[in-house]
Design a protein around this motif. Structure first.
Motif, PDB file in Angstrom:
ATOM      1  N   SER A 177     153.920  84.068  10.570  1.00 37.87           N
ATOM      2  CA  SER A 177     154.516  85.654   9.185  1.00 37.87           C
ATOM      3  C   SER A 177     153.914  85.132   8.343  1.00 37.87           C
ATOM      4  N   ASP A 186     153.863  97.107  11.242  1.00 36.31           N
ATOM      5  CA  ASP A 186     153.516  96.297  10.887  1.00 36.31           C
ATOM      6  C   ASP A 186     151.939  96.149  11.947  1.00 36.31           C
ATOM      7  N   GLN A 239     150.723  88.255  11.255  1.00 36.63           N
ATOM      8  CA  GLN A 239     151.520  89.665  10.882  1.00 36.63           C
ATOM      9  C   GLN A 239     151.836  90.002   9.391  1.00 36.63           C
ATOM     10  N   SER A 276     153.989  92.961   7.986  1.00 35.16           N
ATOM     11  CA  SER A 276     154.558  93.995   7.970  1.00 35.16           C
ATOM     12  C   SER A 276     155.727  94.932   6.776  1.00 35.16           C
TER      13      SER A 276
END
Length: 452
Positions: free
Chosen positions: A38, A95, A102, A104
């Protein structure tokens, strides 16, 4: 030295081409993530937080990506409803996951003009030959839609590998657009970098799509070694003088950089001169306003690529670069998804713009003609006997470099090997589209060989 798109020559072939054209060296590296993570901070996917668009490895040679987007279905429905109502392109939050990383709270919105008309009941139009397409989109198939992806729309300063924006191009796999971008770079002209991806929305079936860097402030500031200002032409813009009030032009020509120190005066001053100059004054004075050699190469390239939607087309697809040192204007191409899809036998002197705005009458009106295109600069330049020799010289050199030398064939072969298959694109379909585009290249090469 200008910064230009990453192409996918073999290293030896690239070295030869760069030697001929003097174009910028390309970045290397593999951006593919090896594990899911992330992204945090302001530069997602970057190791040092100091990456720039120019240094991004996202567009490295042979790189393909896996991209998925997740958004709220209600927000998406609202975005579509807004466009269907009045053509507005509203942002929604989403996202995105790129090669396992990832990011967001990015912003996404619809991007395009004629391509999007089918969403509101219009006809997207445009030819689909040569591996290109300007139709086949549907709001019921959100993964088919062209989008502008903005990493810092909702999170100030957020980037992905130094990138602020990406343009998800319409159609699949649009080999013609990738090839047109690669050929523009091979000619030594400024362009945009690109990469192929498999793409899905909210867990949908995957599509093979083309991602292109969307010119922004960072792109503008790294485009050339020298300082300058980059302006984007709006699809509804008019390349005409409309008085001294700069506010009149602000929606028509979006300034992308140096807003604290520069403004639209160079463009307005040129349009005023262009509107008032007689043919004799145009011939004698154009070089004081425009980089004539660069413009000749631009005009020749658009014809060689049979791009029916350039600065004189209905989409008004181009960027204006104003060099602060030379105080001259040059043109940078944009939106090449209709390139290499038209008449492969078009002559060097034939107008290839679509939807009107044709002709080499030398008229001073130019601008939008009933909303269908036209551009006074291009039309008067090509109609002028004074500039024919410059245009013809540029055309002959570019023909040999891009077609006669076999560059287009070699690039197509290399591009095709990098295109990923997906749920909507089989290897057989890819091979068929590549064969169609190869035929176009052969026909274009043969037709022009007899005319140059």
């Amino acid at each position: 030295m200008q910064r230009s798109a990453i192409t996918i020559f073999s290293s030896s072939f690239l070295a030869i081409t760069l030697g001929l054209t003097g174009c910028a060296a390309t970045a290397t590296g593999n951006p593919a993530a090896t594990s899911s993570s992330s992204a945090q901070g302001t530069d997602a996917g970057a190791a040092d937080g100091e990456s720039t668009t120019a240094a991004s490895t996202f567009f490295a040679d042979d790189a393909t990506h896996e991209v998925s987007i997740v958004w709220d279905e209600t927000a998406y429905a609202g975005m579509i409803a807004a466009y269907e109502k009045d053509g507005s392109k509203e942002w929604i939050k989403a996202d995105i996951t790129i090669d396992g990383t990832q990011v967001s709270d990015i912003g996404v919105r619809l991007k395009g003009n004629s391509t999007l008309r089918s969403l509101s009941g219009g006809d997207a139009g445009g030819p689909a030959g040569g591996g290109g397409t300007s139709s086949g989109i549907s709001s019921d198939v959100p993964e088919s839609l062209p989008l502008l992806i903005d990493f810092d729309k909702y999170v100030d300063g957020q980037r992905f590998e130094g990138l602020t924006q990406l343009s998800l191009r319409p159609g699949s796999p649009v080999l013609n657009e990738a090839l047109a971008l690669a050929l523009t770079e091979a000619s030594g002209q400024a362009t945009q970098r690109y990469a192929y991806t498999t793409y899905s929305v909210n867990g949908s079936a995957s599509q093979t799509r083309l991602l292109v860097e969307n010119p922004d402030e960072t792109y503008a500031d790294s485009l050339f070694d020298g300082a300058g200002v980059l302006y984007k032409s709006d699809a509804e813009s008019s390349f005409t003088y409309q008085g001294e009030d700069l506010a009149t032009y602000e929606e028509q020509f979006k300034q992308l950089n140096r807003e604290d120190t520069e403004d639209l005066h160079p463009i307005v001053d040129f349009l005023k001169w262009l509107s008032e100059a007689s043919d004799e004054e145009f011939d004698a004075g154009l070089a004081n306003w425009v980089d004539v050699d660069s413009f000749a190469r631009y005009a020749a390239t658009m014809n060689l690529l049979v791009n029916g939607d350039d600065m004189a087309g209905p989409g008004q697809n181009y960027y204006l670069w104003y060099d602060l040192e030379t105080q001259k204007i040059s043109i940078i191409s944009w939106d090449l998804n209709l390139a290499m899809t038209g008449n492969a036998t078009a002559s060097p002197d034939q107008e290839v713009s679509i939807g009107g705005g044709g002709g080499r009458d030398g008229g001073k009106g130019g601008g939008m003609r009933d909303g269908k295109g036209g551009n006074a600069l291009k039309e008067r330049f090509l109609a002028s006997a004074t500039f024919q020799a410059i245009y013809r010289t540029a055309y002959a050199a570019l023909y040999e470099q891009l077609y006669g030398s076999g560059t287009a064939d070699a690039l197509l072969q290399d591009i095709t090997t990098t295109v990923p298959t997906s749920d909507n694109l089989t290897a057989a379909q890819l091979a068929e589209q590549a064969a169609t585009l190869k035929t176009f290249i052969q026909e274009r090469t043969a037709a022009l060989k007899e005319q140059i």
